[in-house]
Design an enzyme around this catalytic site. Sequence first.
Site, mmCIF file in Angstrom:
data_model
loop_
_atom_site.group_PDB
_atom_site.id
_atom_site.type_symbol
_atom_site.label_atom_id
_atom_site.label_comp_id
_atom_site.label_asym_id
_atom_site.label_seq_id
_atom_site.Cartn_x
_atom_site.Cartn_y
_atom_site.Cartn_z
ATOM 1 C CB SER A 125 38.327 43.286 38.349
ATOM 2 O OG SER A 125 37.704 44.372 39.004
ATOM 3 C CD GLU A 127 36.691 47.035 42.957
ATOM 4 O OE1 GLU A 127 37.300 46.981 44.047
ATOM 5 O OE2 GLU A 127 35.775 47.847 42.720
ATOM 6 C CE1 TYR A 149 35.089 40.004 41.442
ATOM 7 C CE2 TYR A 149 36.159 42.153 41.451
ATOM 8 C CZ TYR A 149 35.496 41.148 40.779
ATOM 9 O OH TYR A 149 35.245 41.275 39.433
#
Length: 312
Positions: A125, A127, A149
């Site tokens: 990801s 992120e 996450y």
Amino acid sequence: MKQALICGVSGQDGAYLAQLLLAKGYKVCGTSRDAQISSFHNLARLGIRDRVQFTSMSLTDFRSVLQVLTKVKPDEIYNLAGQSSVALSFDQPVETLESIATGTLNLLEAIRFMSSPIKFYNASSGECFGDTGDTPADETSPFRPRSPYAVAKAAAFWEVANYREAYGLFACSGILFNHESPLRPTRFVTQKIIAAARRIAGGDMEPLKLGNLAVKRDWGWAPEYVEAMYLMLQQDQPDDFVISTGQSHTLEDFVAKAFAAVGLDWRSHVEIDRTLFRPTDLAGGLGDPSKAKNKLGWQARHQMPDVVKMMV
């Protein structure tokens, strides 16, 4: 006929990937923690539920993972499973870490144990990069995860790199930035916005409550992003790729486009709710997909305004 195993087949990406692979002549098996009671509604919406085989598998249980891989004997494994919400990861950090990091490790170890030429794709990801600001992140950018996450995704990324280098596995990670579609559940803010715009356009005047509208994200179209996953496993050598549009927009822009698509001015229907602000929200997220364009021949065909229109 190639056999693909999709872990997390019931989600947005899993459903679109299954559709893509079936169209390419693959046999597709999808996993769920309890396949007997799962509805697989996304697959049903795409009209492919009856063409996918299902099996139960617990990614956090190595014995379960090994049993499924031994039974299915896949040529390719796509790991799209695990807790997928950044917001929820703050409430469920342990479950998030276990489902993503431990789950990925179990798959890698099972592949190594079997000594089979299985190609492995891991869903990483954008992120992981943390706050990119207006500087696009590429495959060499450092990780600065700012949510449970993102921490879990970063750990899984390095597990994949370690097994590739140490054991010669064909294992790669797609570092995907935000990608949306009508298959997104409403707990994701993009689908929450689309659903509210349509609801209000239909006469329901309850306002939409949102958090920080100033955050910027790199939003793409999910059906295109699964094409990149497939292409990564068709290369001669395994490698990691950033998958993004290369453009970022504010959440306010997304909201404005969604309400404009149904003929409304968002400012008359949106309220800011401070309780929806995350403990450590990213001000900006932006990816550089140059490597994917050069090596995979992949490029995003739709930008955020197109995505909003198609979701509406």
